[in-house]
Design an enzyme around this catalytic site. Structure first.
Site, PDB file in Angstrom:
ATOM      1  N   HIS A 155      43.053  28.868  38.695  1.00  0.00           N
ATOM      2  CA  HIS A 155      42.431  27.575  38.392  1.00  0.00           C
ATOM      3  C   HIS A 155      43.372  26.670  37.592  1.00  0.00           C
ATOM      4  O   HIS A 155      43.314  26.673  36.363  1.00  0.00           O
ATOM      5  CB  HIS A 155      41.156  27.793  37.577  1.00  0.00           C
ATOM      6  N   GLU A 195      43.043  23.562  37.123  1.00  0.00           N
ATOM      7  CA  GLU A 195      42.272  22.531  36.416  1.00  0.00           C
ATOM      8  C   GLU A 195      41.776  23.025  35.050  1.00  0.00           C
ATOM      9  O   GLU A 195      41.313  22.225  34.241  1.00  0.00           O
ATOM     10  CB  GLU A 195      41.091  22.072  37.285  1.00  0.00           C
ATOM     11  N   CYS A 244      40.305  28.369  44.402  1.00  0.00           N
ATOM     12  CA  CYS A 244      39.371  29.494  44.293  1.00  0.00           C
ATOM     13  C   CYS A 244      38.366  29.453  45.440  1.00  0.00           C
ATOM     14  O   CYS A 244      38.715  29.731  46.576  1.00  0.00           O
ATOM     15  CB  CYS A 244      38.696  29.479  42.912  1.00  0.00           C
TER      16      CYS A 244
END
Lengths: 965, 261
Positions: B229, B231, B111
């Site tokens: 994302h 994560e 990002c």
């Protein structure tokens, strides 16, 4: 080039068709009757200092991405066009300009000042009046200045220069305010002239105090007293003795509304997992053996009415600091917003208030900006629309935090340094506390100085640094610097010890502030810490690593006096006893009378219930809020396991959010709320019971344990000096008490925002509908068992849990026809408690496939939402609905808003176990899930609703949907 | 909780035996550092979160790490365009980051980190402009690895659901020719698609990216920048209904495997 010249750089995005600023101006011109004007929007950067070609190259290199933008001409273009420029007022926070100046300084161009704004090119020969009108609508005038001029005058250095703060010398002026000889009228005149917002009783107490001291107060002292004693800081109404009158009942005397209602309930239910209630910046509960959870909800109503983006933005910043103030790390935000209807014509707006569409857009953008930039997921909230909020929108912002358990430093010690950390002081936000303790009026739109602008990255740096400082034990107390600025933060921390403060050490954004302005500045992103001297070097190093500016400005003394100096000379000396306990106790009269008897309120027997359902789903209060919620990052930090929108297509509206706060534990945290001002118009006491019920329902529906829920109250009311306004407030507080006691749940924090009133030019004032927000936070024992509301599988059974009564008063169904009914829905907390417990246990034990609470729009809306969320159909037989009265009409069964009800999906194999749990409670199997996406409802009269789910979904999604490219 | 934000004392060894050392490189306004560190730990790395200013002050060294992640957030407030000021400050590291990349060690930008890598020139071919919708948006989307994409960081991933949350993720190629080239050379690492793997308009392509580009890799495949994302999709409960929990972890395990060499 000489020093102190001004240079402008224009950066023009190549794709203007998707530029939101271009679209916005296009819309404005369209509204003004000039459509299809070719427009170009550009960012405008102004530099001031010693300019050079090298600086120009460096600036372009920083500001221009040549793939997506070009450098604008910044000189004469189309001879017949116009230029509009929007720039921040001098002194108003401009984080982008500051970032540019910092980056240039790192490149070796020191001493350059920068401001960032917008420039628009209108390439058409328009009438000057029209351009001026469009320009006015483009700028938020309290923080921005706007100019328009013909395209042939591209340069206007004088106008550009006015965006910069003029150089000023430090101003040590301290005035003495003679008031010992003033009579009542003169005191009130003084209060108005200095924006003290103090009532006569307080002014007289201050005068008498100085008569006894034998001297006159300084401006610093008087301002300190006004801040500390303001409604906003001291909650005078909630501490006052109230003489409450109701028709047909004896007068009740309440010695302190908060203490005798809400705090009394918390004491009475006495839950051991409450670690701090009504004491610190936020309420704190135990989460598990190692962690505690804090929660605080604040309002920022007055600032949001005047500058929606900045007001809401700093509202978030403020409540996040409350959680930093209990030494926690923020893990979630909430937002509850009340607006006037978006389509209200400008002609009926109260003078001086902003169009509701502008408030709506600005507030949502402001909340998104702060939470997203700080990396705090915004996970739960509500959005309401009613005409009563046109002049006084409400913006509730909440923050949840996590911290190691029982390690909150809260006691400053004599000898500790007073350290201010974070942003710098400026004129922003001076008089915010007293401003919000007064009724809004047209003149308030001019009060630029009360509006603050946020800089979330400055606060993010604080949020990164403070947990490290906590873990190293480098401070002994901490509080946020909010309303009243240092005067309030230092004053409160020093309320027992006393303090000695040197104002000339406070870092300033610009010179020229007088001592009282430094002391009161509500500049954002600041915390005040009590730091033992031996820890100060380590703390300084830690702050420096995180890029946080921190300065010791004084010491806690231990002599019980608040001494404020400027360059050594004393500018204020107050006894803490007088400052904190010298305010006269208020005695207020309150009166509650039920609203005039209206018609009972029924749905016409021949009403088209399918059509009514469609109107209910399209009402902005019910309609999907997806276009708002998707602008908030609700996933950051990776804890959000119960999302705002659920189901295979992510469209079903979740009842509450669920977080997994600790990665190595399955324990979850549910966050939800309850709010309904329309019930309050019938009876604020009932509203309080119903709001608590709704907040609990929402939590229970996602799997929270109803025995482990903590509550927060936020009262937004009108002028409490008026007995009829106060009467409703008292009843709502009594309702909060009774609800908490009945459910055996504690309130852990709360806040009141009063004076949400507007004064019209004719002198009449209009209050908002008394509005109570109940926020709830509860433990979910295991996030692998969280529940969601979308329908899951065809042929599963649907159960309605809870009793339906003749509860159409205040309901959406009546409101859609402009009616209100005569009584609010009736709560039965003891039954509710048993229902909540049973629903929780069936969810916990895996007996439930889907669960949705029934609220606005009753069974009809809840069923439709479950179908929309799951992309499946359902059929319901209203005859089976458990009702107080077997003769309850079909329309009432569908749209009544009786509390404590859930629509629950149960798989056939779980039916007997499920029913066993509800044996002693009102429940019934009322229908089943269909594979065919259609909603069929049968009443006594036969099929009363037969609707395609796709059609219902369109009705529900359309109202707030934004057009997208 | 708090320990994740604490920076453990620096180890002098160049690489801890057994576990590759991963750096989560943060800066003011970066806000996905903690969950990124956790994802790397789950993938088997020893993780240190390092503030950029500590690197610049010489208190930590890039050479001590086998893997670097630039996480998401709003570095420096996204002022002057997302990632601009982060890249500007990263340039002060000089050649060390370039050397790290030339060495073949994995560098991941998520990002805001992706935006910074593009501005830095460690990834090439275009820019990330403000979303076509004109606003920040958070939603779960589907992604597909184009047949030509061969970055080892994407090994095992064909189609994956991840959340996006950004206001400036609209990929604009330097030219239409470059867009085709990125695709044919395998630089285009992930593209937005619907649940059935087909390209589409908003919201399938959530930001109006050209060629539906969601991620880019360098020629060697050891630098990967992506808008979504991963994560936020590593453990149970994070994925919504109908999507696989933990799917994002693959990118981190691939990175750790690469770092192990």
């Amino acid at each position: 080039m000489s020093a102190d010249t001004i240079w402008a750089l224009e950066i023009v995005p190549r794709d203007q068709s998707v530029d939101p600023h271009t679209r916005n101006l296009g819309q404005i011109l369209d509204d003004l009757g000039a459509s299809c004007v070719p427009i170009e929007h550009a960012r405008l950067y102004l530099l001031n200092g010693t300019l050079s070609p090298a600086l120009r190259t460096a600036t372009i290199d920083l500001c221009l991405d040549p793939i997506i933008a070009t450098v604008g001409p910044c000189e004469s273009v189309a001879a017949e066009g116009w230029i509009i420029e929007v720039l921040p007022h001098p002194g108003v926070t401009d984080a982008e300009g500051e970032s540019l100046a910092e980056a240039l300084a790192r490149d070796g161009f020191a001493g350059i000042r920068a401001r960032a704004g917008h420039r628009y090119h209108l390439r058409a020969p328009l009438a000057p009046d029209l351009v001026a009108a469009a320009a006015r609508r483009l700028a938020h005038q309290v923080v921005e200045r706007v100019a328009c001029r013909p395209s042939s005058f591209a340069h206007d250095p004088d106008w550009w220069r006015a965006a910069f703060m003029p150089d000023a010398a430090p101003d040590p002026t301290v005035e003495t305010i003679p008031l010992r000889h003033l009579d009542a009228a003169a005191l009130e005149q003084l209060s108005r002239a200095r924006l003290l917002s103090l009532p006569l009783q307080d002014l007289e107490a201050i005068r008498d105090h100085y008569v006894a001291l034998g001297r006159e107060p300084t401006d610093v002292e008087l301002e300190t007293l006004a801040q500390t004693w303001s409604e906003h800081c001291a909650h005078r109404t909630f501490k006052a003795t109230i003489r409450h009158h109701e028709a047909g009942r004896d007068m009740v005397v309440l010695p302190g509304l908060l203490k005798s209602t809400i705090m009394a309930a918390t004491e009475r239910v006495n839950r051991p997992w409450v670690l701090s209630a009504f004491r610190d910046n936020a309420g704190v509960i135990a989460f598990d053996r190692d962690h505690e959870i804090s929660f605080k909800v604040e309002t920022h109503n007055h600032p949001s009415a005047i500058e929606p983006f900045g007001g809401a933005n700093t509202g978030v910043g403020g409540v996040v600091r409350d959680v930093l103030g209990v030494s926690a790390e923020p893990i979630a935000n909430t937002d509850v917003l009340c607006f006037g209807p978006r389509d209200t014509p400008e002609s009926v707006l109260p003078a001086g208030s902003l169009p509701p569409e502008m408030v709506y857009e600005g507030v949502v953008a402001g909340i998104a900006d702060y939470g997203n930039k700080m990396g705090i997921p915004t996970v739960n909230g509500a959005t309401l629309f009613a005409p009563g909020y046109l002049a006084n929108p409400l913006v509730f912002c909440g923050t949840v935090g996590i911290a190691p358990r029982d390690r909150r430093p809260t006691e400053p010690r004599a000898g500790d340094l007073i350290v201010v950390a974070g942003g710098r002081a400026g004129r922003d936000g001076i008089h915010g506390a007293t401003f919000s303790s007064d009724v809004l009026g047209p003149a308030h739109a001019e009060l630029g100085s009360v509006v603050q602008i946020g800089d979330p990255i400055v606060e993010k740096r604080l949020a990164d640094a403070l947990p490290r400082a906590r873990d190293l034990g480098l401070y002994s107390a901490i509080t946020d610097c909010g309303a009243g600025g240092l005067s309030s933060a230092v004053g409160e921390m020093a309320s027992e010890l006393g303090a000695d403060v040197e104002l000339s050490r406070v870092p300033l954004k610009y010179d020229g502030l007088r001592p009282w302005e430094i002391w009161l500045s509500e500049a954002q992103e600041r915390m005040v810490l009590a730091v033992p001297p031996d820890g100060w070097p380590a703390l300084q190093k830690l702050f420096a690593e995180e890029g946080v500016e921190a300065t010791a400005i004084g010491r806690f003394t231990g002599d019980g006096r608040l001494r404020v100096r400027y360059e050594g000379g004393i500018v204020a000396e107050l006894s803490c006893a007088f400052l904190h306990d010298g305010m006269p106790l208020r005695v207020l009269e309150s009166l509650w009378a039920p609203p005039d008897a209206a018609e009972r309120g029924k749905i016409a027997p021949d009403a088209d219930l399918g059509e009514l359902l469609e109107r209910a789903l399209s009402d902005p209060n019910v309609a999907s809020k997806e276009s708002i919620v998707r602008r908030y990052d609700h996933e950051v930090q990776g804890r959000t396991v119960g999302k705002p929108f659920v189901g295979p297509e992510d469209v079903g509206p979740a009842d509450a959010a669920v977080l997994r706060p600790v990665a190595r534990s399955w324990r979850g945290l549910a966050i939800g709320c309850g709010i309904n001002p329309w019930y309050g118009e019938l009876d604020p006491y009932a509203m309080a019971l119903l709001a608590v019920d709704e907040a609990l329902r929402n939590l229970v529906a996602v799997g929270a344990d109803p025995a482990r829920v903590a509550l927060l109250d936020n009262f937004c009311w009108g002028n409490p000096m008026l007995p009829d306004r106060l009467g409703g407030l008292v009843r709502a507080a009594l309702g909060c008490h009774d609800a908490a006691v009945a459910h055996r749940l504690p309130f852990i924090s709360g806040k009141d925002s009063l004076f949400n009133e507007y004064r019209l030019a004719d002198g009449t004032t209009h209050a908002i509908p008394g509005t109570l927000l109940i926020s709830a936070i509860g433990i979910v024992p295991d996030i692998r068992r969280i529940m969601s509301m979308p329908l899951k599988r065809p042929r599963n059974w649907l159960y309605l849990v809870g009793l339906t009564a003749d509860d159409l008063g205040g309901s959406l169904a009546l409101r859609l026809d402009g009616r209100r009914g005569d009584h609010a829905p009736e709560s039965r907390p003891p039954v509710a408690r048993n229902i909540f417990r049973a629903v929780h246990r069936t969810i916990r034990d895996g007996l439930v496939q889907a669960c949705h609470d029934l609220s606005e729009g009753g069974l009809a809306v809840a069923a439709a939402e479950m179908a929309i969320g799951g992309g499946l159909g359902l059929e319901i037989d209203l005859g089976a609905v458990p009702a107080t009265d077997p003769a309850l009409p079909t329309g009432t069964r569908l749209f009544a808003e009786s509390p404590s009800r859930f629509l629950v999906e149960v798989a056939p194999e779980s039916v007997s176990a499920f029913e066993k749990r509800f044996r002693a409670l009102p429940h019934a199997r009322i229908g089943q899930v269909l594979a065919e996406p259609v909603m069929r409802v049968a009443g006594e009269e036969g099929m009363v609703i037969e609707a395609e789910v796709a059609r219902l979904k369109a009705c529900w999604q359309a109202p707030l949907q934004e057009p997208t490219a | 909780m708090s320990s994740a934000t604490m920076t453990p004392p620096r180890q002098s060894r160049r690489r801890a035996w057994g576990l590759p050392r991963a750096m989560v490189l943060r800066a003011p306004g970066v806000n996905c550092d903690r969950e990124t560190a956790r994802a790397l730990e789950m993938a088997g790395a020893t993780v240190e979160t390092v503030h950029l200013e500590r690197l610049l002050a010489g208190d930590a060294s890039i050479d001590d790490f086998g893997l670097i992640v630039l996480p998401g957030g709003f570095s420096y407030g996204d002022h002057l365009g997302a990632g601009t000021l982060w890249a500007h400050r990263l340039r002060a590291l000089g050649e060390s980051l370039r050397r790290f990349v030339d060495d073949g060690r994995p560098l991941l930008g998520i990002c805001n980190g992706f935006q910074a890598l593009l501005r830095l020139g460690l990834l090439e071919g275009g820019s990330l402009a403000p979303n076509a919708s004109g606003r920040f948006e958070c939603r779960w989307i589907w992604l597909q690895r184009p047949p030509n994409a061969r970055s080892p960081l994407l090994e095992g991933i064909e189609q994956i659901a991840l959340p996006v949350a950004h206001g400036e993720g609209r990929f604009i190629a330097r030219s239409p020719g470059v867009l085709r080239e990125l695709e044919s050379t395998g630089h285009t690492a992930l593209v937005y698609c619907d649940v059935d793997g087909r390209a589409g308009d908003y919201p399938v392509n959530p930001n109006g990216s050209e060629g539906s580009v969601a991620a880019l890799a360098n020629a060697a495949g050891n630098v990967l920048g992506l808008m979504p994302h991963p994560e936020r999709a590593v453990s149970a409960g994070q994925a919504p209904a109908g999507r696989v929990d933990g799917a994002g972890l693959a990118i981190f395990t691939n990175a750790v495997r690469m770092a192990r060499g």
